[in-house]
Each structure stands twice: as C-alpha cells, then as structure tokens.
Design a protein around this motif. Structure first.
Motif, PDB file in Angstrom:
ATOM      1  N   THR A  50       5.190  -9.219   4.744  1.00  0.00           N
ATOM      2  CA  THR A  50       5.400  -8.185   3.718  1.00  0.00           C
ATOM      3  C   THR A  50       4.115  -7.889   2.950  1.00  0.00           C
ATOM      4  OG1 THR A  50       6.222  -9.862   2.171  1.00  0.00           O
ATOM      5  CG2 THR A  50       7.878  -8.674   3.477  1.00  0.00           C
ATOM      6  N   THR A  51       3.303  -8.897   2.706  1.00  0.00           N
ATOM      7  CA  THR A  51       2.032  -8.672   2.008  1.00  0.00           C
ATOM      8  C   THR A  51       1.095  -7.857   2.879  1.00  0.00           C
ATOM      9  OG1 THR A  51       2.307 -10.770   0.838  1.00  0.00           O
ATOM     10  CG2 THR A  51       0.111  -9.780   0.796  1.00  0.00           C
ATOM     11  N   LEU A  52       1.016  -8.187   4.160  1.00  0.00           N
ATOM     12  CA  LEU A  52       0.173  -7.429   5.084  1.00  0.00           C
ATOM     13  C   LEU A  52       0.619  -5.970   5.138  1.00  0.00           C
ATOM     14  CD1 LEU A  52      -2.074  -7.238   7.203  1.00  0.00           C
ATOM     15  CD2 LEU A  52      -0.379  -7.977   8.913  1.00  0.00           C
ATOM     16  N   VAL A  53       1.896  -5.728   5.239  1.00  0.00           N
ATOM     17  CA  VAL A  53       2.408  -4.354   5.300  1.00  0.00           C
ATOM     18  C   VAL A  53       2.064  -3.605   4.015  1.00  0.00           C
ATOM     19  CG1 VAL A  53       4.522  -2.950   5.390  1.00  0.00           C
ATOM     20  CG2 VAL A  53       4.210  -4.844   7.006  1.00  0.00           C
ATOM     21  N   ALA A  54       2.239  -4.254   2.861  1.00  0.00           N
ATOM     22  CA  ALA A  54       1.886  -3.622   1.589  1.00  0.00           C
ATOM     23  C   ALA A  54       0.391  -3.291   1.539  1.00  0.00           C
ATOM     24  CB  ALA A  54       2.259  -4.524   0.417  1.00  0.00           C
ATOM     25  N   ALA A  55      -0.427  -4.186   2.049  1.00  0.00           N
ATOM     26  CA  ALA A  55      -1.874  -3.971   2.059  1.00  0.00           C
ATOM     27  C   ALA A  55      -2.252  -2.826   2.999  1.00  0.00           C
ATOM     28  CB  ALA A  55      -2.595  -5.258   2.460  1.00  0.00           C
ATOM     29  N   VAL A  56      -1.632  -2.772   4.160  1.00  0.00           N
ATOM     30  CA  VAL A  56      -1.898  -1.694   5.122  1.00  0.00           C
ATOM     31  C   VAL A  56      -1.521  -0.345   4.510  1.00  0.00           C
ATOM     32  CG1 VAL A  56      -1.140  -0.712   7.342  1.00  0.00           C
ATOM     33  CG2 VAL A  56      -1.777  -3.129   7.191  1.00  0.00           C
ATOM     34  N   LEU A  93      -5.200  -4.785  -3.971  1.00  0.00           N
ATOM     35  CA  LEU A  93      -4.200  -3.722  -3.852  1.00  0.00           C
ATOM     36  C   LEU A  93      -4.401  -2.587  -4.859  1.00  0.00           C
ATOM     37  CD1 LEU A  93      -0.979  -5.801  -3.105  1.00  0.00           C
ATOM     38  CD2 LEU A  93      -2.328  -4.437  -1.489  1.00  0.00           C
ATOM     39  N   LYS A  94      -5.311  -2.757  -5.804  1.00  0.00           N
ATOM     40  CA  LYS A  94      -5.579  -1.700  -6.783  1.00  0.00           C
ATOM     41  C   LYS A  94      -6.297  -0.534  -6.100  1.00  0.00           C
ATOM     42  CE  LYS A  94      -5.803  -4.702 -10.805  1.00  0.00           C
ATOM     43  NZ  LYS A  94      -6.648  -5.219 -11.881  1.00  0.00           N
ATOM     44  N   PRO A  95      -5.943   0.707  -6.477  1.00  0.00           N
ATOM     45  CA  PRO A  95      -6.559   1.886  -5.844  1.00  0.00           C
ATOM     46  C   PRO A  95      -8.088   1.887  -5.877  1.00  0.00           C
ATOM     47  CG  PRO A  95      -4.709   2.547  -7.222  1.00  0.00           C
ATOM     48  CD  PRO A  95      -4.932   1.073  -7.456  1.00  0.00           C
ATOM     49  N   GLU A  96      -8.675   1.382  -6.946  1.00  0.00           N
ATOM     50  CA  GLU A  96     -10.135   1.380  -7.039  1.00  0.00           C
ATOM     51  C   GLU A  96     -10.793   0.406  -6.057  1.00  0.00           C
ATOM     52  OE1 GLU A  96      -8.699  -1.154 -10.624  1.00  0.00           O
ATOM     53  OE2 GLU A  96      -8.030   0.629  -9.563  1.00  0.00           O
ATOM     54  N   ASN A  97     -10.008  -0.459  -5.423  1.00  0.00           N
ATOM     55  CA  ASN A  97     -10.549  -1.426  -4.461  1.00  0.00           C
ATOM     56  C   ASN A  97     -10.145  -1.109  -3.021  1.00  0.00           C
ATOM     57  OD1 ASN A  97     -11.830  -2.963  -6.466  1.00  0.00           O
ATOM     58  ND2 ASN A  97      -9.876  -3.913  -6.975  1.00  0.00           N
ATOM     59  N   LYS A  98      -9.743   0.136  -2.792  1.00  0.00           N
ATOM     60  CA  LYS A  98      -9.268   0.549  -1.467  1.00  0.00           C
ATOM     61  C   LYS A  98     -10.326   0.310  -0.382  1.00  0.00           C
ATOM     62  CE  LYS A  98      -7.263   4.419   1.047  1.00  0.00           C
ATOM     63  NZ  LYS A  98      -6.795   5.807   0.972  1.00  0.00           N
ATOM     64  N   ALA A  99     -11.588   0.590  -0.658  1.00  0.00           N
ATOM     65  CA  ALA A  99     -12.640   0.409   0.350  1.00  0.00           C
ATOM     66  C   ALA A  99     -12.773  -1.063   0.744  1.00  0.00           C
ATOM     67  CB  ALA A  99     -13.977   0.942  -0.161  1.00  0.00           C
ATOM     68  N   THR A 100     -12.715  -1.956  -0.238  1.00  0.00           N
ATOM     69  CA  THR A 100     -12.812  -3.392   0.051  1.00  0.00           C
ATOM     70  C   THR A 100     -11.593  -3.861   0.835  1.00  0.00           C
ATOM     71  OG1 THR A 100     -14.105  -3.727  -1.960  1.00  0.00           O
ATOM     72  CG2 THR A 100     -13.086  -5.685  -0.992  1.00  0.00           C
TER      73      THR A 100
END
Length: 184
Positions: A50-56, A93-100
């Motif tokens: 579930t964490t992987l899916v949320a991250a994807v 998971l924060k939008p500002e860290n999407k690239a990382t």
C-alpha cells in the motif's frame, strides 16, 4: 451413463487446468497475482504494498507502470518503507518532493522483463556480481547466494528478493525487503 462420466471427466480436467494456471504466479500481500494484469492492476491488491502504491500515485508514475513495458519492478514492502528513518516516507510523499520520490521509485524499475533465472545467469556470467541499470539512472549490484538474489544500492544498502518472478502482462515484479536508495 458414459456421457455423464465423460462430462464429469471433462469438467474435472478443465478445473484442474484452471487450478494449475492460477498456481503459476505467487500470492503477494494476500492477493492472487494475475499475469494477465499489469503491474499497477496487481499491486493495488497487495496489502503488503500500500505504501508503494501511494508513492507511485504521488510520483505520477501510474500511467507509466500501466504501460506496455516490459518492466522489472523490485517492489519494496510496507515493512521496507517503515524501516526508513522516521518521517522519510511522509516527507517523500509531499508534492514539493516529487522529483526525489520519482528518483527513488525509478531506481526500483528496469526497462526489461528479467525473471530471476535470467538475473542469476547474468550474475554467474559476470563472475558473481552483475550491474543492473535502472530507469532512474541508478546502478544496482546483483548477487546470488544459495538460490536467493540480493541487490545492493548505490549507498551500500542490501535488499533481498523475498518473492521472485511475479509475472505481469507488462513485465515482472520481484518483492524486496528494503527500499533501494540512489546516491543523492
């Protein structure tokens, strides 16, 4: 009577074939995995991912991993994400860290359909260690010991393949017990 016996035999044969076909792919996170479904269609059913899916989803990679592929995904479990330093997952998971986040996730993806037997052969052919280049530009060091494959990330972290060869319509998933991290 003979027709009835033949129908029963045909039904039993068909049911055995279905059971055999269903037994080919391992169960992951309590859910059957179907080689007729893509990586995302299967992953969303695994309670261990579930964490992987949320991250994807947060990284915007759903469309990519639903695509044609082929892809090999080294899929960290919820426990693997939980083992990261406290607050890491929330921060990623924060939008500002999407690239990382995208970099971390794509370091778990290879643009090939690499079954464990193929990876083990490459390891053997390379003298005991094989470099695997990921979509994210990371290089993972694959080794094999006693029939098990391990992956070492660019920081020296070691992950073990706990469930290999989960076939997908667009590749294969290998479940891993640690998050593979790129050099940042």
């Amino acid at each position: 009577m003979i027709k009835s016996v033949l129908r029963g035999f045909a039904l039993a044969t068909a049911m055995s074939a279905v059971a055999f076909a269903a037994a080919k792919n391992p169960v992951v996170g309590g859910a059957a995995m179907f080689d007729s479904k893509n990586i995302i269609e299967n992953a969303v059913n695994s309670k261990d991912h579930t964490t992987l899916v949320a991250a994807v989803k947060a990284a915007g990679l759903v469309g990519t991993l639903e695509g044609k592929g082929p892809f090999t995904v080294f899929a960290p479990t919820n426990e693997a994400f939980a083992a990261l330093p406290k607050g890491t997952v929330g921060t990623l998971l924060k939008p500002e860290n999407k690239a990382t986040l995208t970099k971390v996730l794509t370091c778990h993806v290879v643009a090939a359909d690499a079954m464990a037997k193929t990876v083990a052969k490459m390891i053997k052919d390379d003298g005991g260690e094989h470099d695997i280049k990921t979509v994210g530009g990371c290089v993972l060091k694959a080794k094999e010991s006693m029939g098990k494959i391990t992956l070492t990330d660019e920081n020296g972290g070691v992950s073990h393949v706990t469930i290999a060869d989960v076939k997908q319509s667009n590749g294969v998933i290998h479940v891993v017990d640690k998050v593979l991290l790129p050099k940042m």
